[in-house]
Design a protein around this motif. Structure first.
Motif, short mmCIF file in Angstrom:
data_model
loop_
_atom_site.label_atom_id
_atom_site.label_comp_id
_atom_site.label_asym_id
_atom_site.label_seq_id
_atom_site.Cartn_x
_atom_site.Cartn_y
_atom_site.Cartn_z
N VAL A 11 -32.36 -8.85 -50.29
CA VAL A 11 -32.67 -9.66 -48.89
C VAL A 11 -32.53 -8.40 -47.88
CG1 VAL A 11 -31.51 -11.47 -47.27
CG2 VAL A 11 -31.55 -11.69 -49.68
N HIS A 12 -33.81 -8.62 -47.16
CA HIS A 12 -33.98 -7.65 -46.12
C HIS A 12 -34.77 -8.29 -44.73
CE1 HIS A 12 -37.48 -7.78 -48.57
NE2 HIS A 12 -38.24 -7.20 -47.59
N ARG A 13 -34.52 -7.74 -43.70
CA ARG A 13 -35.03 -7.98 -42.26
C ARG A 13 -35.23 -6.91 -41.57
NH1 ARG A 13 -29.26 -9.84 -39.49
NH2 ARG A 13 -28.65 -7.71 -39.02
N VAL A 14 -36.18 -7.39 -40.37
CA VAL A 14 -36.46 -6.29 -39.30
C VAL A 14 -36.01 -6.70 -38.12
CG1 VAL A 14 -38.55 -5.08 -38.36
CG2 VAL A 14 -38.60 -5.61 -40.72
N VAL A 15 -35.47 -5.52 -37.39
CA VAL A 15 -34.93 -5.83 -35.92
C VAL A 15 -35.64 -5.33 -34.96
CG1 VAL A 15 -32.36 -6.14 -36.67
CG2 VAL A 15 -33.31 -3.88 -36.13
N THR A 16 -35.82 -5.63 -33.86
CA THR A 16 -36.60 -5.07 -32.62
C THR A 16 -35.75 -4.47 -31.60
OG1 THR A 16 -36.79 -7.12 -31.54
CG2 THR A 16 -38.40 -7.02 -33.16
N PHE A 17 -36.49 -3.63 -30.64
CA PHE A 17 -35.75 -2.90 -29.76
C PHE A 17 -36.38 -3.25 -28.21
CE2 PHE A 17 -35.70 -0.76 -33.65
CZ PHE A 17 -34.30 -0.44 -33.83
N SER A 18 -35.76 -3.02 -27.25
CA SER A 18 -36.27 -3.46 -25.87
C SER A 18 -37.20 -2.29 -25.34
CB SER A 18 -35.05 -3.68 -24.77
OG SER A 18 -34.11 -2.36 -24.97
N ASP A 19 -37.01 -0.97 -25.96
CA ASP A 19 -37.74 0.04 -25.50
C ASP A 19 -38.60 0.84 -26.27
OD1 ASP A 19 -35.76 0.94 -27.11
OD2 ASP A 19 -35.05 2.60 -25.68
N LYS A 20 -38.94 0.35 -27.55
CA LYS A 20 -39.65 0.93 -28.49
C LYS A 20 -40.36 -0.01 -29.43
CE LYS A 20 -35.47 2.74 -30.78
NZ LYS A 20 -34.70 3.66 -31.03
N ASP A 21 -41.66 0.00 -29.54
CA ASP A 21 -42.22 -0.76 -30.68
C ASP A 21 -42.46 -0.24 -31.98
OD1 ASP A 21 -44.08 1.19 -30.38
OD2 ASP A 21 -45.78 -0.09 -29.17
N ARG A 22 -42.87 -0.92 -33.07
CA ARG A 22 -42.60 -0.19 -34.18
C ARG A 22 -43.92 -0.71 -35.13
NH1 ARG A 22 -40.49 -1.95 -39.26
NH2 ARG A 22 -39.72 -0.34 -40.61
N ILE A 23 -44.39 -0.08 -35.92
CA ILE A 23 -45.27 -0.44 -36.98
C ILE A 23 -44.80 -0.33 -38.38
CG2 ILE A 23 -47.66 -0.26 -35.68
CD1 ILE A 23 -47.84 2.22 -37.44
N SER A 24 -45.30 -0.97 -39.25
CA SER A 24 -45.38 -0.92 -40.68
C SER A 24 -46.46 -1.16 -41.49
CB SER A 24 -43.93 -1.12 -41.21
OG SER A 24 -43.86 -2.78 -41.44
N ILE A 25 -46.55 -0.71 -42.80
CA ILE A 25 -47.70 -1.29 -43.50
C ILE A 25 -47.03 -1.47 -44.91
CG2 ILE A 25 -49.72 -0.71 -44.71
CD1 ILE A 25 -49.96 1.12 -42.02
N ALA A 26 -47.11 -2.98 -44.99
CA ALA A 26 -46.61 -3.24 -46.51
C ALA A 26 -47.59 -3.56 -47.47
CB ALA A 26 -45.61 -4.61 -46.40
N MET A 27 -47.69 -3.24 -48.77
CA MET A 27 -48.34 -3.30 -50.01
C MET A 27 -47.71 -4.34 -50.81
SD MET A 27 -51.32 -2.05 -49.00
CE MET A 27 -52.54 -1.38 -50.06
N PHE A 28 -48.20 -5.59 -50.85
CA PHE A 28 -47.45 -6.31 -51.86
C PHE A 28 -48.15 -6.71 -53.02
CE2 PHE A 28 -46.58 -8.34 -47.14
CZ PHE A 28 -45.54 -8.27 -47.03
N CYS A 29 -47.51 -6.13 -54.16
CA CYS A 29 -48.09 -6.06 -55.61
C CYS A 29 -47.62 -7.20 -56.33
CB CYS A 29 -47.86 -4.84 -56.03
SG CYS A 29 -48.50 -3.26 -54.97
N ALA A 30 -48.27 -7.94 -56.93
CA ALA A 30 -47.95 -9.24 -57.56
C ALA A 30 -48.70 -9.56 -59.02
CB ALA A 30 -47.92 -10.35 -56.82
#
Ligand SMILES: O=C(O)CCC(=O)C(=O)O
Ligand SMILES: [Fe+2]
Length: 348
Positions: A279-298
């Motif tokens: 189980v995982h999650r992503v949090v945010t910040f007031s002063d910085k944005d964030r990017i990620s790239i996920a590749m879902f393999c199924a």
């Protein structure tokens, strides 16, 4: 994968547009106190275990990492740092484009939400908590199933870079899955034989804008992935991915050019629960944005999956049923949007 669909009359505002206008998150983004108590301790920060691919201990390292974390980082993945920077650059450049330009690839077509394209999640349930993220979500494999009209031509290198990343990801995933099979004392082709040559890969470019109330929203709510395995290219500078380990949230850190590998529900099922989907999650910040790239393999939608025979015995009875991937993922997405798991569907 069948998208949850609902008729919509207008395109919802993107999170990025809200953030840029200085808007506080509307109430449908505010998470329930019970899910995120304000007095919860600040999560610990820890590096993800490293798996040294190609080294003599790789199978043992994968086994230990997957049993304790459900995820790990790889550094010797064979992708040059300059290529990963280019990919991150392409993702940032896309999200920087004017809204009108991005909406050309909207995930709302003819008033219907589809999963592919640019935008937010579909809204399917009363009280659904929305995530503080915009994404570009594209099926990249099988190649002949690509919906190229949803692949941005701006920035103009996006298509080529994404194609190249798909090919490299496929190779990496096949390599990791061989070692994972060996770590379970299965034949090395167990997972890749099941997947076949043209297994499903979906790319998700995730953008998490700054948020004025980071303690009250999720960038991405707690979830497991419905995949066999997921490869994540995290932001180089901003952490934000947290995993539940031994009942506690941990913010994970990685080397700058590492890729994160996490397993999904299909691996939990096929390994008869030997490995659990984290189980995982992503949090945010007031002063910085964030990017990620996920590749879902199924596994492909029409395939039937179930526990490996070799992993079912008197000591370890069968814990999951055989089921069609399509039937699982359909329910998975409905539940995901509501912040619920779907694994009970597969449990014996
Ligand atoms: O942004 C991240 O680091 C993780 C994204 C993720 O968990 C997902 O897209 O399923
Ligand atoms: Fe995820």
């Amino acid at each position: 994968m069948n998208p949850p669909v609902k008729s919509v009359s207008t395109e919802p505002k993107t999170v990025q547009a809200r953030a840029e206008a200085g808007e506080a998150p509307p109430t449908d983004y505010i998470i329930k106190e019970s899910q995120h108590p304000l007095d919860a301790p600040t999560p610990l920060t820890a590096p993800l275990p490293v798996v040294h691919l190609g080294q003599p201990d790789e199978a043992e390292e994968i086994k230990t990492a997957l049993q304790s974390w459900g995820m790990f980082q790889v550094i010797d993945h064979g992708m040059p740092p300059s290529f990963l920077d280019e990919l991150r650059g392409v993702a940032r450049a896309f999200f920087k484009l004017p809204v009108d330009e991005k909406q050309k690839y909207s995930n709302i077509r003819d008033g219907q939400f589809g999963q592919e394209g640019y935008g937010n999640d579909g809204i399917i349930a009363e009280g659904q908590i929305l995530d503080w993220t915009d994404r570009l979500y594209l099926l990249v494999q099988p190649e002949d199933s690509r919906n190229l009209e949803l692949w941005p031509t701006n920035p103009n290198s996006l298509r080529d870079v994404l194609h190249e990343y798909t090919m490299k990801t496929k190779k990496l995933v096949e390599n990791v899955l061989k070692t994972t099979a060996i770590s379970l004392e299965l034949s090395e082709d167990f997972f890749i034989g099941h997947l076949g040559e043209k297994f499903t890969i979906v790319a998700s470019f995730n953008y998490y804008p700054c948020c004025s109330m980071p303690d009250l929203v999720f960038g991405l709510k707690p979830h497991t992935d419905g995949t066999l395995i997921t490869v994540i290219l995290p932001d180089k500078d901003v952490e934000g991915l947290q995993v539940m380990k031994d009942g506690e949230w941990i913010t994970v850190t990685t080397s700058p050019h590492a890729l994160i590998i996490n397993i999904g529900d299909q691996m939990e099922i096929m390994s008869n629960g030997f490995f659990k989907s984290p189980v995982h999650r992503v949090v945010t910040f007031s002063d910085k944005d964030r990017i990620s790239i996920a590749m879902f393999c199924a596994n492909l939608p029409e395939k039937v999956i179930g526990p490996a025979d070799e992993l079912v015995n008197d000591m370890r009875p069968r814990m999951y049923k055989n089921l069609k991937v399509k039937d699982y993922t359909e329910v998975f997405f409905q539940r995901f949007l509501q912040g619920k798991r779907a694994i009970d569907l597969a449990q014996v």
